[in-house]
Motif scaffolding. Structure first.
Motif: not given
Lengths: 263, 261
Positions: B64-77, B188-202
């Motif tokens: 998941i982290y590896g995937f995240f780096l790709v869109p993030f690279a476009f964003f930060s460029t 925090f979007g990189r971690y499985p969202v089911d670990i967070y409580n409802q509010v943060i997941r929302y």
């Protein structure tokens, strides 16, 4: 002396003028701490403790680490770099004060503002939502106070150094970014140092970074007890003194070979 | 066409300024690598103390982290606008931008781009292939196409959020420090969202939809069928948030009063 205290006051008032963004800051920090809380709860799973820290101590650790960061964090390296690039530093140097001391005082004014308008209310809100342990022991609070003051000094000294390096590199954005990343990782802000494998812990002993965040957070969450507290604070004091040397050397060299790029 | 040639001219200028400050460029590349390493170290150290993160294994989290780096690279460029408020509003630089006959946001993006951030694409892909081969993932013919769509979607989600935050400056011309602080939330979007409580997941799904830059699209490639619905939403969330932010920008610019000298 009076002019330095005046600088603290001016910076404090400047921050007060822009206070609205601190309310949003408290919310963002709270979301941040909340997300870490759930992340760590998941990491702990059913475990009682990891490396001697219970889940509640861990939450306290994270919350305190982020709130203390609001106090010691500042952007004086960026300010110095900008003043060097724009040539303003030339004027600063002929003014009747020590440039570096003045920057430190400005940072202190900023830190005091954030401590009272950001960390304290933020900590209060966070403690209402999440289980945390506040020590009833007054000496813990006292040691924590001394410790974050040292954190501020060490962090500011590192910032002064990165700022001064602009004199040599001319453009310093990369180094400042690297510094921020290194401090977040090795200071114990995102991971307590005791979680790292042994060889990494031994390597980090040689750097001042863990004295910025790990030490005060451990003192506050009572992960350190007895003589450990004293030793940690002594080490902080020693690092404050050691870091004076490279700052003086760099500053001496910098003044000799100043190149003004604009202004 | 005109925009393309302007873009290329800016790239040329950019190369020149980079080469003027060569030592800084090297340090900057290294600091990017370090930044990417920090998050990887976090994952590695954490998994030294636990085996599963609510059912997700170490290699899955690394993927998941590896995937995240790709869109993030476009964003930060291209959307390196975290100091927009200080640079363009407080200092009044936007006055200069607004006198020119090209869309103001396009100019700001061109002026602030950081091409060396594109190296993140390479590290991201390397991390994905490393974790993917550990997990024994296979590549289907449609995977690259979906990957590109998801990356564009993720980058637009990021861009949409940060452009929207930048537009706040048009209404309140005082200094704000919201954007730098927001960078941490993005992680925090990189971690499985089911670990967070409802509010943060929302929050991470619908308000600051950072989960669409990490866990949701990556779950598709990890064959987590229960997340497919969210994964396919990624390009649409990207377009929605980006369009919304452009709209906010266009309205905001009309509210701009020169603040600087």
């Amino acid at each position: 002396m009076a002019k330095y205290i005046e600088m603290i006051r001016i910076r404090f008032l400047m921050m007060l003028a822009y206070r609205t963004n601190y309310y949003s800051g408290i919310i963002i920090y709270s979301i941040n701490i909340a997300a870490y809380y759930f992340l760590w709860s998941a990491i702990y799973g059913g475990k009682e403790d990891i490396q001697g820290l219970s889940v509640i101590q861990m939450t306290t650790y994270i919350a305190v680490a982020w709130m203390a960061r609001a106090f010691y964090f500042n952007n004086i390296d960026r300010e110095i770099a900008l003043e060097i690039k724009e040539g303003k530093v030339a004027v600063e140097l002929i003014r009747p004060y020590q440039y570096l001391n003045m920057k430190t005082m400005a940072a202190l004014g900023e830190g005091i503002f954030r401590l009272f308008f950001f960390s304290v209310p933020g900590m209060f809100i966070v403690s209402l939502i999440f289980p945390m342990e506040f020590s009833a022991n007054l000496s813990t609070w006292g040691f924590f106070g001394i410790s974050i003051l040292f954190s501020f000094i060490i962090n500011t000294q590192i910032n002064l150094m990165t700022g001064i390096i602009t004199f040599f590199l001319f453009n310093n954005d990369g180094l400042m970014r690297a510094k921020r990343v290194v401090i977040d990782l090795f200071s114990g802000l995102i991971l307590p140092i005791s979680f790292y494998p042994g060889w990494a812990q031994a390597a980090m002993e040689w750097f001042p970074f863990q004295y910025i965040s790990y030490v005060p957070s451990m003192i506050f969450s009572e992960g350190f007890v007895g003589s450990e507290v004293w030793n940690a604070i002594m080490m902080q004091a020693i690092w404050c003194l050691i870091l004076l040397i490279p700052i003086q050397v760099l500053w001496g060299l910098a003044k000799k070979q100043m190149v003004i790029q604009g202004g | 066409m005109r925009h393309l040639s302007i873009f290329l001219q800016y790239v040329g200028q950019y190369m020149k300024t980079r080469l003027t400050y060569r030592s800084d460029m090297v340090v900057e590349l290294l600091s990017d690598l370090l930044f990417q390493a920090v998050n990887l170290i976090f994952i590695l150290v954490v998994f030294g103390h636990t085996d599963l993160l609510s059912g997700w294994s170490r290699d899955e989290i690394i993927f998941i982290y590896g995937f995240f780096l790709v869109p993030f690279a476009f964003f930060s460029t291209f959307f390196n606008i975290w100091d927009f408020n200080e640079r363009y509003i407080v200092k009044g630089e936007l006055d200069r931008i607004l006198t020119r006959p090209i869309h103001s946001l396009f100019q700001v993006i061109l002026e602030r781009m950081e091409l060396e951030s594109m190296f993140g694409v390479i590290t991201g892909l390397a991390i994905m292939f490393y974790a993917g081969s550990n997990l024994g993932l296979t590549i289907e013919w449609y995977d690259p196409i979906l990957f590109i769509l998801f990356v564009i979607g993720g980058a637009l989600v990021y861009a949409g959020i940060f452009i929207s935050l930048a537009t706040v400056s048009f209404w309140s011309d005082s200094r704000t420090a919201i954007m730098p602080m927001m960078y941490n939330i993005g992680n925090f979007g990189r971690y499985p969202v089911d670990i967070y409580n409802q509010v943060i997941r929302y929050v991470l799904t619908w308000i600051l939809p950072f989960a669409f830059v990490g866990v949701y699209p990556a779950a598709f490639f990890l064959n987590k069928t229960e997340w497919y619905g969210y994964a396919f939403l990624t390009p649409f969330m990207g377009m929605l948030f980006f369009t919304l932010s452009i709209f906010l920008w266009n309205v905001g610019v009309t509210k701009y009063r020169g603040a600087g000298s």
